[in-house]
Design an enzyme around this catalytic site. Structure first.
Site, short mmCIF file in Angstrom:
data_model
loop_
_atom_site.label_atom_id
_atom_site.label_comp_id
_atom_site.label_asym_id
_atom_site.label_seq_id
_atom_site.Cartn_x
_atom_site.Cartn_y
_atom_site.Cartn_z
CE LYS A 35 9.78 49.13 -9.66
NZ LYS A 35 10.71 48.39 -10.02
CB THR A 121 23.66 40.96 -4.18
OG1 THR A 121 22.94 40.68 -3.70
CG2 THR A 121 25.25 40.68 -3.94
CG PHE A 150 20.64 35.28 2.17
CD1 PHE A 150 21.49 34.48 1.36
CD2 PHE A 150 20.59 35.75 3.16
CE1 PHE A 150 22.70 35.19 1.98
CE2 PHE A 150 22.06 36.38 3.80
CZ PHE A 150 23.23 35.82 3.59
NE ARG A 152 14.07 30.18 -2.64
CZ ARG A 152 13.82 28.85 -1.51
NH1 ARG A 152 14.34 27.68 -2.09
NH2 ARG A 152 12.99 28.66 -0.30
N GLY A 251 19.82 20.46 -15.70
CA GLY A 251 18.90 21.23 -17.22
C GLY A 251 19.84 22.32 -17.95
CB CYS A 258 20.31 36.88 -8.07
SG CYS A 258 19.48 37.84 -7.52
CE LYS A 261 23.03 41.31 -9.49
NZ LYS A 261 23.15 41.35 -7.93
NE ARG A 325 14.86 41.28 -12.48
CZ ARG A 325 15.42 41.87 -11.78
NH1 ARG A 325 16.19 43.08 -11.61
NH2 ARG A 325 15.27 41.71 -10.92
N1 LIG Z 1 15.33 40.31 -7.14
C1 LIG Z 1 16.02 38.64 -6.27
O1 LIG Z 1 15.56 37.56 -5.98
C2 LIG Z 1 17.29 39.04 -5.02
C3 LIG Z 1 17.61 38.29 -3.91
C4 LIG Z 1 18.23 38.58 -3.42
C5 LIG Z 1 19.26 39.96 -3.51
N2 LIG Z 1 18.79 40.59 -4.05
C6 LIG Z 1 19.61 41.95 -4.78
O2 LIG Z 1 18.92 42.69 -3.61
C7 LIG Z 1 19.05 43.82 -5.02
C8 LIG Z 1 17.91 43.69 -5.76
O3 LIG Z 1 17.65 43.90 -6.69
P1 LIG Z 1 15.89 43.58 -6.93
O4 LIG Z 1 15.24 42.58 -7.96
O5 LIG Z 1 14.62 44.26 -6.40
O6 LIG Z 1 15.97 44.94 -8.38
P2 LIG Z 1 15.15 45.74 -8.56
O7 LIG Z 1 15.52 45.84 -10.09
O8 LIG Z 1 13.64 44.33 -9.14
O9 LIG Z 1 14.66 46.92 -7.46
C9 LIG Z 1 15.45 47.62 -7.69
C10 LIG Z 1 14.74 49.54 -7.68
O10 LIG Z 1 15.13 50.04 -7.30
C11 LIG Z 1 14.76 51.57 -7.87
N3 LIG Z 1 15.94 52.08 -7.32
C12 LIG Z 1 16.82 52.33 -8.12
N4 LIG Z 1 18.05 54.10 -7.87
C13 LIG Z 1 17.20 54.32 -6.75
C14 LIG Z 1 17.60 54.98 -5.77
N5 LIG Z 1 18.88 56.10 -5.76
N6 LIG Z 1 16.41 55.28 -5.49
C15 LIG Z 1 15.56 55.02 -4.48
N7 LIG Z 1 15.23 53.79 -5.59
C16 LIG Z 1 16.55 53.40 -6.72
C17 LIG Z 1 14.75 50.92 -8.85
O11 LIG Z 1 13.37 51.96 -9.80
C18 LIG Z 1 13.70 49.83 -9.39
O12 LIG Z 1 12.73 49.60 -9.01
C19 LIG Z 1 20.29 43.92 -5.95
O13 LIG Z 1 21.70 44.53 -5.90
C20 LIG Z 1 20.44 42.06 -6.57
O14 LIG Z 1 21.25 41.95 -6.63
C21 LIG Z 1 18.08 40.29 -5.56
#
Ligand SMILES: NC(=O)c1ccc[n+]([C@@H]2O[C@H](COP(=O)([O-])OP(=O)(O)OC[C@H]3O[C@@H](n4cnc5c(N)ncnc54)[C@H](O)[C@@H]3O)[C@@H](O)[C@H]2O)c1
Length: 428
Positions: A35, A121, A150, A152, A251, A258, A261, A325
């Protein structure tokens, strides 16, 4: 300010890039070398509107850099933003192993006062656990903060740059001042709370939105029994400013990384404190049931699915993202295949990610039109705008039987039936 973003996924990459755009110097790290290599050359590992140009612009101006080495950038950072994943365990509980791994490494490498901000989160109480882990590994001064994200997927850059609010959970003035300085250029209400309240606001917000979706889906199911139209019911409800229009689209239920979980995690947290959160239990059950009620519509129409050709439009959990996902499309397609159907699928962005899960169980089509050829039925799962542009004449001429079963209520049923297409949707 200098910021270290830990985890360069959806939240980390968008936050890091936007903070760089807002004038901060950002270091993004990830344990995933592939990545980071691709980000260093300006390639975005997922689809997100507006993001690629912004990443490239900020790489060129040297406002953002990508690395796998935490220690080097940590000692230059005023704040660390933790953006790693918090996936669900079997029990529904949030798995915090990535958070704790990251925090332990931060603790071992800290050399000066820094604020460790959690954007992932996480369940209430996590910031306090983070504090303990860092204290075990580092004797100097530091603070923790909770600023949940927050945004999206699909509108992440816009959401980040124009937030409805920013929540800043801290324990003291110093951490609050630095967290406020970080968000200075974002013009929106800023709510200052303690750590626990900030963590709870994120779960409560997602759980409430999921509740709205399950609520309107149950209304839709009743509408079908009584001859009402859920789209008009939602419109009539949404015009009430106490209710609001958002998240009242009936729907096949919510998916994604998110809502499923976070609702389960909050339900679990409540249970552990001795409080059975009954409403959330029902929200989850209704959401799980909704996809199978939709599936029944397909079965009721086609009777036997063996050797039927089904065109599926939409694979991502929602439009404008390639994220599959917990996408409901995957469950529906797996069941169709199990029941003997031949599935021809199309999605503007999510085909590659779907192929990683479903392999060669289905046919992947280059266009929405191509998927229609010889199909006994078109099933719509994700409401991408481009589906609205497909000509109805094409649908009729290409399909074996002009039948659409729409899980997102994209079309006007009367218009379609006047053109000889049978159209079945949700709650109307
Ligand atoms: N995706 C969304 O829309 C969204 C919105 C708001 C909040 N969140 C929250 O944010 C958090 C992250 O979600 P995401 O969708 O970005 O996840 P994601 O899986 O896309 O990204 C997480 C990243 O963290 C990396 N990682 C894991 N352990 C690590 C470490 N020790 N050091 C460095 N990097 C590490 C992984 O390799 C991955 O690239 C979650 O808690 C999620 O609930 C997500």
């Amino acid at each position: 300010m200098n910021i270290l973003v830990v985890g360069s996924g959806y939240v980390g990459l968008v936050s890091g890039t936007c903070f760089a755009e807002l004038g901060h110097k950002v270091f993004c790290i990830d344990i995933d070398e592939k990545k980071i290599n691709s980000l260093q050359s300006g390639k975005i590992p997922f689809y997100e509107p507006e993001l690629a140009d912004l990443v490239i612009k900020n790489i060129q101006s040297q406002s953002i850099t990508f690395t796998t080495k935490l220690a080097e950038s940590l000692n230059q950072a005023d704040l660390v933003l933790i953006c790693v994943g918090t996936p669900p365990k079997q029990t529904g509980q949030a798995d915090l192993k990535y958070i704790f791994q990251a925090v332990e490494e931060i603790g071992k490498n800290l050399t000066k006062y820094t604020v460790i901000v959690t954007k992932s989160t996480v369940p209430v109480g996590t910031a306090q656990k983070i504090k303990k882990i860092i204290s075990k590994n580092y004797n100097g001064e530091f603070d923790v903060a909770s600023c949940p994200e927050f945004l999206r997927e699909g509108s992440a850059v816009k959401d980040f740059m124009n937030p409805d609010r920013i929540v800043i959970g801290t324990e003291n003035q110093r951490a609050s001042d630095l967290s406020n300085e970080l968000h200075e250029k974002l013009d929106c209400p800023k709510l200052e709370t303690n750590l626990e309240t900030a963590e709870m606001i994120k779960y409560a917000s997602n759980a409430f939105l999921a509740t709205k979706i399950s609520f309107i889906n149950e209304i839709a199911n009743v509408c079908e029994n009584v001859g009402a139209d859920v789209e008009q019911v939602a419109e009539g409800m949404g015009l009430d400013t106490r209710i609001g229009k958002a998240f009242l689209r009936a729907g096949i239920g919510y998916g994604g990384s998110c809502f499923p979980k976070d609702v389960r995690a909050l339900h679990h947290v409540a249970g552990q404190t001795g409080y059975p959160f009954q409403l959330l239990k029902a929200v989850v059950e209704v959401n799980n049931q909704q996809r199978w009620l939709f599936y029944k519509k397909i079965k009721d129409e086609l009777k036997c699915l063996e050797n039927k050709t089904i065109a599926v439009w939409g694979l991502s959990f929602k439009p404008d993202t390639d994220d599959v996902r917990e996408s409901i499309a995957i469950d529906i397609i797996e069941k169709l295949v199990e029941d003997g159907a031949n599935v021809k699928a199309y999605d503007p962005e999510a085909m590659k990610n779907t192929q990683e899960i479903l392999g060669d169980k289905i046919q992947y089509c280059f266009t929405a039109d191509f998927a229609l050829e010889n199909a006994d039925c078109l099933v719509i799962i994700t409401d991408w705008d481009e589906f609205k542009l497909v000509k109805f004449e094409n649908i009729k001429s290409k399909m074996k039987t002009p039948l659409i079963i729409d899980g997102r209520n994209m079309f006007d049923g009367e218009k379609l039936s006047s053109q000889g297409i049978k159209y079945i949707s949700v709650g109307r």
